[in-house]
Design an enzyme around this catalytic site. Structure first.
Site, PDB file in Angstrom:
ATOM      1  N   LYS A   1      66.745 -25.255 -33.093  1.00 52.51           N
ATOM      2  CA  LYS A   1      65.457 -24.782 -33.608  1.00 52.51           C
ATOM      3  C   LYS A   1      65.213 -25.326 -35.010  1.00 52.51           C
ATOM      4  CE  LYS A   1      64.413 -20.616 -32.356  1.00 52.51           C
ATOM      5  NZ  LYS A   1      64.781 -19.197 -32.266  1.00 52.51           N
TER       6      LYS A   1
ATOM      7  N   ARG B   1      61.623 -27.620 -28.126  1.00 49.19           N
ATOM      8  CA  ARG B   1      62.911 -27.998 -27.553  1.00 49.19           C
ATOM      9  C   ARG B   1      62.675 -28.661 -26.213  1.00 49.19           C
ATOM     10  NH1 ARG B   1      64.602 -21.734 -26.799  1.00 49.19           N
ATOM     11  NH2 ARG B   1      63.101 -21.245 -25.197  1.00 49.19           N
TER      12      ARG B   1
ATOM     13  N   GLY C   1      66.747 -16.419 -25.632  1.00 49.18           N
ATOM     14  CA  GLY C   1      66.750 -14.960 -25.600  1.00 49.18           C
ATOM     15  C   GLY C   1      68.114 -14.321 -25.773  1.00 49.18           C
TER      16      GLY C   1
ATOM     17  N   TYR D   1      86.410 -44.617  -3.909  1.00 46.08           N
ATOM     18  CA  TYR D   1      85.343 -43.685  -3.503  1.00 46.08           C
ATOM     19  C   TYR D   1      85.777 -42.243  -3.674  1.00 46.08           C
ATOM     20  CZ  TYR D   1      87.903 -42.997   0.893  1.00 46.08           C
ATOM     21  OH  TYR D   1      88.855 -42.685   1.811  1.00 46.08           O
TER      22      TYR D   1
ATOM     23  N   HIS E   1      61.428 -13.929 -19.631  1.00 45.60           N
ATOM     24  CA  HIS E   1      62.857 -14.183 -19.664  1.00 45.60           C
ATOM     25  C   HIS E   1      63.424 -14.369 -18.263  1.00 45.60           C
ATOM     26  CE1 HIS E   1      67.090 -13.327 -20.051  1.00 45.60           C
ATOM     27  NE2 HIS E   1      66.949 -14.084 -21.112  1.00 45.60           N
TER      28      HIS E   1
ATOM     29  N   CYS F   1      89.506 -36.960  -1.542  1.00 49.85           N
ATOM     30  CA  CYS F   1      88.733 -36.108  -0.632  1.00 49.85           C
ATOM     31  C   CYS F   1      88.946 -34.628  -0.883  1.00 49.85           C
ATOM     32  CB  CYS F   1      89.024 -36.465   0.818  1.00 49.85           C
ATOM     33  SG  CYS F   1      90.717 -36.111   1.286  1.00 49.85           S
TER      34      CYS F   1
ATOM     35  N   SER G   1      94.104 -41.616   0.612  1.00 50.74           N
ATOM     36  CA  SER G   1      93.063 -40.667   0.231  1.00 50.74           C
ATOM     37  C   SER G   1      93.759 -39.517  -0.487  1.00 50.74           C
ATOM     38  CB  SER G   1      92.326 -40.169   1.471  1.00 50.74           C
ATOM     39  OG  SER G   1      91.358 -39.232   1.070  1.00 50.74           O
TER      40      SER G   1
ATOM     41  N   ARG H   1      65.288 -16.060 -37.624  1.00 49.22           N
ATOM     42  CA  ARG H   1      65.475 -16.379 -36.205  1.00 49.22           C
ATOM     43  C   ARG H   1      66.756 -17.156 -35.983  1.00 49.22           C
ATOM     44  NH1 ARG H   1      60.761 -19.569 -34.294  1.00 49.22           N
ATOM     45  NH2 ARG H   1      60.462 -18.274 -32.457  1.00 49.22           N
TER      46      ARG H   1
ATOM     47  N   MET I   1      70.252 -14.498 -28.408  1.00 46.69           N
ATOM     48  CA  MET I   1      70.593 -13.993 -29.739  1.00 46.69           C
ATOM     49  C   MET I   1      69.349 -13.374 -30.366  1.00 46.69           C
ATOM     50  SD  MET I   1      73.158 -16.921 -30.987  1.00 46.69           S
ATOM     51  CE  MET I   1      71.951 -18.138 -30.645  1.00 46.69           C
TER      52      MET I   1
HETATM   53  C1  PEP Z   1      93.342 -31.660  -0.036  1.00 49.04           C
HETATM   54  O1  PEP Z   1      94.440 -31.128   0.007  1.00 49.04           O
HETATM   55  O2  PEP Z   1      92.798 -32.015  -1.093  1.00 49.04           O
HETATM   56  C2  PEP Z   1      92.588 -31.895   1.190  1.00 49.04           C
HETATM   57  C3  PEP Z   1      91.435 -32.531   1.165  1.00 49.04           C
HETATM   58  O3  PEP Z   1      93.074 -31.340   2.332  1.00 49.04           O
HETATM   59  P1  PEP Z   1      92.912 -29.802   2.682  1.00 49.04           P
HETATM   60  O4  PEP Z   1      91.976 -29.200   1.696  1.00 49.04           O
HETATM   61  O5  PEP Z   1      92.402 -29.768   4.059  1.00 49.04           O
HETATM   62  O6  PEP Z   1      94.316 -29.335   2.555  1.00 49.04           O
END
Ligand code: PEP
Ligand code: MG
Length: 915
Positions: A47, A361, A126, A887, A477, A867, A799, A117, A128
């Site tokens: 501000k 802002r 809102g 990936y 708010h 993953c 993976s 303020r 503070m």
């Molecule tokens: C993991 O362990 O990150 C995974 C993807 O396998 P799960 O969550 O199925 O054990």
């Protein structure tokens, strides 16, 4: 400093950057507005820096000065004791302000009144405190009345001051003042504050002072400078109010930043019909549409508009009542939007026809608005595409991917309010924030219904599916907070009669209680009884365009974790470049398949086991066909069975109880037990024999398949047959077979042998020679990461299963993590973030880095992905981009988040390299 918090709230002050001057290292704790600029945000707060910048570029603002965040931090560190010299510095700046304005704080004639303020580095709307009209007293009110010729205004200002000061500085419960105000209006038979007379307001002021005295046991101090000192101190303290703490936790704002305090000459929006106060956005914050958007109230002050006490008027109406101020406001809005190159949120006051801006802002906006604004700003040439990508908080995209109301529904709404924050919410009614927080935390879907929400309700809003209020406008708010959190909100539904004590909501003739469910449509403002059907969200044009820009920038691939054809279709629509993890065991869990799976597990002969597997094979094959079809031309990593087998069997306690019941029945002669008791006992003994103390560290993953290769053989056949069938339809299945929980290279070598032999046998049987498939492994154990060089000899790809890798690296059970000591660790700051949500960079992250490096050393063409859940977490994605995996793979709805986060990771990296 840019932090995570800035990107989360989408409130980074970016665009045509104003001159960024670092805070002077002269140890000063107070700055005049004329000394500041937008680059001094970390010292002056958002501000303070914003107002100084407006002054610098010639937008009209009131005069004043800012006490720095550094002063607040020093006071906090001193346990509330101010740093040496702070009070002297404040007084010197006040003296100068008095000289510039030709007025004296609290004087009997022509008094100077100031606002005090809060203003933190990151906007915390809102959360503070603010005190207006400081310096007013019995004598200066008279002076103000004489000067303005408007005693009504003077006494209105005084009663407001007593109320705010009492509440903020002295801790008098706000309700006590509200109750007196309501009682007086009832006695006078009027509805609005503005209908009260001068005498009423005088009386009200006296009553408020009495209320404060009764609550605190003393009179409010009358010495104006002493009031100022205490007000600044109270604003410092409000940094640590419970609601501010909750807000910071929700928005990842560090606790040690402190707030600045802005002391500015008062300008008055409550000087009758030629005065007003309002809030406006340079574009519509709900939709992003380029339109002047906002609300105002005539003859009102400060928080009146955002507090939702009176329902405000729409901004365009200001043109008719105060045309000159309106024209000035429009030009200031344009100017500020161009200056910052982004949508701005502005607070203004009109005093006797003269416009002042009190705050500017970067406007908080819904995800849909964020995309539209970004796209439009690029089209208008105000920013480039990369800057547009930096503006959008990846985590916010999640909002767009929540279900909406089925447009084909035929339900009749109970009522309509303002469509304050889009999306659909279904939940049971809850009438207070604490209950909403409690029930929400317990996993129940609730809708918080309030007459109006205050900042103290934030924990309830966070836990609710949506918010419904009877009062307040689009900038109330409730609306602002809900939009920031991506919660659907219907505000200002005037037909609601709420009795929070009785927990009833009456709309027309319908009475609902906390046993009832409602559906809110925050996109239209409609409120429906019961739970209406929801439909998956649609991908809009803005969405595809902006994510297309992200795709052009990112290096990381983005795949999805999908176990069904439907998930794979959805994932592809959302931009997934393949399936990074198909958890095959989920296919076993379906109710029609479980009995077969159990037969397979419990079989005592190889023949009966094979019979069950033969039954499962076509079912799995059909599932894989759907996924390969949806992902034609893109890779699909199918993981062989992972969980311990007893997960498919009944719970041991339940089975024991069943056996006991059957035994009791037999003993009582009710039931001869024939045909039931013996199989139940056999099953119980089998379950007991398979039980493990730590099943997550037991016979699962590759260990299980090496002990029961026939399961892996069946799965491989199903995968290859599915691919063949899909190919026969002219599609292009890209098969990857993934082995879970490998710790030793030898495990993978053996498993690979089984998979390859089976797959080749299937291909040979089909007479196909050109269907390529790849065999890889998950890296989920520290040993696997460390011996990745050897494991890579048998893997076409890695993976990283960072869920298990986190569990096994830190030694925390992932299933118990949420309810375990981790919560306390997070609260106490022992760990910086939940390692199951955001990758633990120093531990797990280093293992991933090691695994990638060692794997690539053995096999330079090794493909690497992640993953675990971290694959959809923006902070983890930034780290993984730097580590250099190929990936990430995440749940379908996180795919857009990952695409954008991956692009931002590149942009951040480029910025780092430039720096
Ligand atoms: C993991 O362990 O990150 C995974 C993807 O396998 P799960 O969550 O199925 O054990
Ligand atoms: Mg795992």
């Amino acid at each position: 400093m840019t932090t995570h918090a800035d990107s989360r709230t989408g409130s980074a002050t970016t665009g045509a950057p104003p001159p960024a001057s670092a805070p002077p290292a002269d140890g000063r704790l107070v700055y005049d507005l004329s000394e500041g600029n937008a680059g001094m945000r970390s010292l002056l707060g958002g501000k303070g820096a914003g107002v100084a910048e407006m002054r610098r570029i010639g937008v009209p603002v009131p005069d004043g000065f800012t006490v720095t965040t550094a002063a607040c931090v020093a006071a906090m560190r001193g346990g509330g004791t101010w740093p040496d010299g702070l009070w002297d510095e404040i007084q010197a700046h006040l003296d100068a302000l008095e000289r510039r304005t030709g007025r004296v704080l609290g004087a009997a004639e022509r008094p100077l009144l100031v606002s005090v303020r809060s203003g933190a580095v990151f906007s915390m709307p809102g959360m503070m405190d603010t005190i207006l009209n400081l310096g007013i007293s019995e004598q200066s009110a008279a002076g103000l009345a004489a000067e303005s010729g408007d005693p009504r205004f003077a006494w209105d200002s005084y009663r407001r001051f007593v109320q705010m000061y009492g509440e903020v500085v002295e801790g008098v419960p706000g309700q006590a003042f509200e109750d007196e105000l309501t009682a007086l209006k009832d006695r006078r038979g009027v509805r609005q504050d503005t209908d009260l007379t001068v005498d009423d307001l005088r009386e009200l002021t006296a009553t408020f002072r009495r209320v404060a005295r009764e609550s605190t046991g003393h009179d409010l101090p009358t010495e104006p400078r002493e009031q100022l000192r205490r007000a600044v101190d109270a604003v410092f303290a409000s940094w640590d109010s419970p609601r501010a703490q909750v807000y910071r936790r929700l928005n990842d704002i560090p606790d040690d930043l402190g707030t600045a305090v802005n002391v500015m000459q008062m300008v008055f929006g409550n000087k009758g019909g030629t005065s007003a106060t309002g809030v406006c956005f340079t574009r519509n914050p709900a939709t992003g549409t380029k339109e002047r958007y906002g609300e105002f109230l005539l003859d009102a002050q400060g928080e009146d508009v955002v507090a939702g006490i009176r329902t405000p008027r729409r901004l365009p109406e200001l043109e008719t009542v105060l045309p000159e101020a309106y024209a000035r406001l429009m030009s200031a809005m344009d100017r500020l939007e161009r200056h910052y190159g982004d949508m701005q949120d502005i607070e203004f006051t009109v005093e006797d026809g003269t416009l002042y801006l009190l705050q500017v802002r970067t406007g908080k906006r819904t995800a849909a608005a964020a995309l539209k604004v970004a796209r439009d700003l690029v089209a208008e040439g105000l920013i480039d595409k990369e800057e547009a990508l930096r503006r959008i908080d990846p985590a916010q995209l999640d909002q767009l991917l929540h279900p909406a109301l089925d447009p084909d529904h035929t339900a009749t709404p109970l009522t309509h309010g303002l469509n304050a924050s889009p999306g659909a919410a279904v939940g049971r009614l809850v009438f207070d924030a604490d209950t909403a927080a409690e029930q929400g935390a317990a996993g129940q879907a609730v809708v918080l219904v309030r007459w109006e929400t205050t900042p103290d309700d934030i924990h309830g809003v966070a836990a609710a599916q949506g918010v419904l209020t009877a009062h307040g406008g689009m900038t109330s708010h409730a609306a602002v907070v809900a939009r920031g959190m991506g919660k659907p909100c219907v505000a200002g539904a005037g037909d609601l009669r709420i009795d929070a004590d009785a927990r009833t909501l009456t709309i027309g003739g319908t009475v609902l209680t906390d046993a009832d469910t409602v559906t809110l449509d925050g996109t239209t403002g409609a409120v429906y009884p019961g739970a209406l059907p929801l439909v998956p969200p649609r991908v809009t044009d803005d969405f595809s365009t902006v994510l297309g820009w992200a795709d052009d920038v990112r290096r990381l691939g983005v795949r999805a974790n999908a176990d069904t054809g439907a998930d794979a279709v959805r994932a592809r629509e959302l931009g997934a470049e393949g399936v990074g993890l198909c958890r095959t065991e989920h296919m076993f869990m379906a109710t029609d398949r479980l009995p077969v799976v159990r037969r397979m597990i419990l079989a005592d002969t190889a023949a009966s086991r094979q019979a069950a597997l033969d039954e499962l094979l076509p079912v799995q094959q059909a599932d894989f066909e759907e996924i390969f079809t949806a992902m034609t031309g893109l890779p699909v990593a199918v993981r062989l069975i992972d969980p311990p087998l007893h997960e498919f069997l009944p719970d041991v306690v339940e089975q024991s109880l069943l056996v006991q019941r059957l035994e009791a029945g037999v003993e009582a002669g009710v039931d001869d037990g024939a045909g039931e008791l013996e199989p139940a006992r056999a099953l119980l003994s089998r379950i007991t024999s398979m039980a493990e103390a730590n099943p997550m560290l037991g016979t699962r993953g590759v260990r299980l398949t090496l002990l029961h290769p026939e399961i892996g053989v069946m799965q491989t056949r199903a995968i290859v047959r599915a691919a063949l069938a899909v190919r026969a339809r002219g599609l292009d299945p890209r098969v990857e077979i993934m082995v879970p929980l490998v710790g030793y290279a030898e495990e993978l070598r053996r498993m690979r042998e089984i998979v390859v032999a089976t797959a080749d046998e299937e291909l040979a049987a089909a007479g196909v020679t050109d269907l390529a498939y790849r065999v890889g492994t998950m890296i989920e154990l520290p040993r696997a990461a460390l011996t990745a060089g050897e494991i890579a000899e048998h893997a076409d790809f890695f993976s990283f299963g960072t869920n298990d890798l986190t569990q096994t690296t830190i030694g925390v059970s992932r299933d118990d993590a949420e309810g375990s000591f981790l919560a306390a660790y997070l609260e106490e700051g022992i760990v910086p973030a939940d390692p199951f949500a955001s990758l633990d960079a120093d531990g797990v992250g280093e293992l991933v880095r090691t695994g990638v490096e060692r794997g690539l050393r053995t096999r330079p063409d090794l493909e690497t992905g992640v993953c675990g859940e971290h694959g959809g977490d923006p902070a983890s994605i930034t780290l993984l981009d730097r580590i250099g995996v190929d990936y990430v793979s995440c749940s379908p709805y996180r795919v857009p988040v990952a695409r954008l986060a991956a692009a931002r990771a590149r942009l951040d990296d480029a910025a780092r390299d430039d720096a």
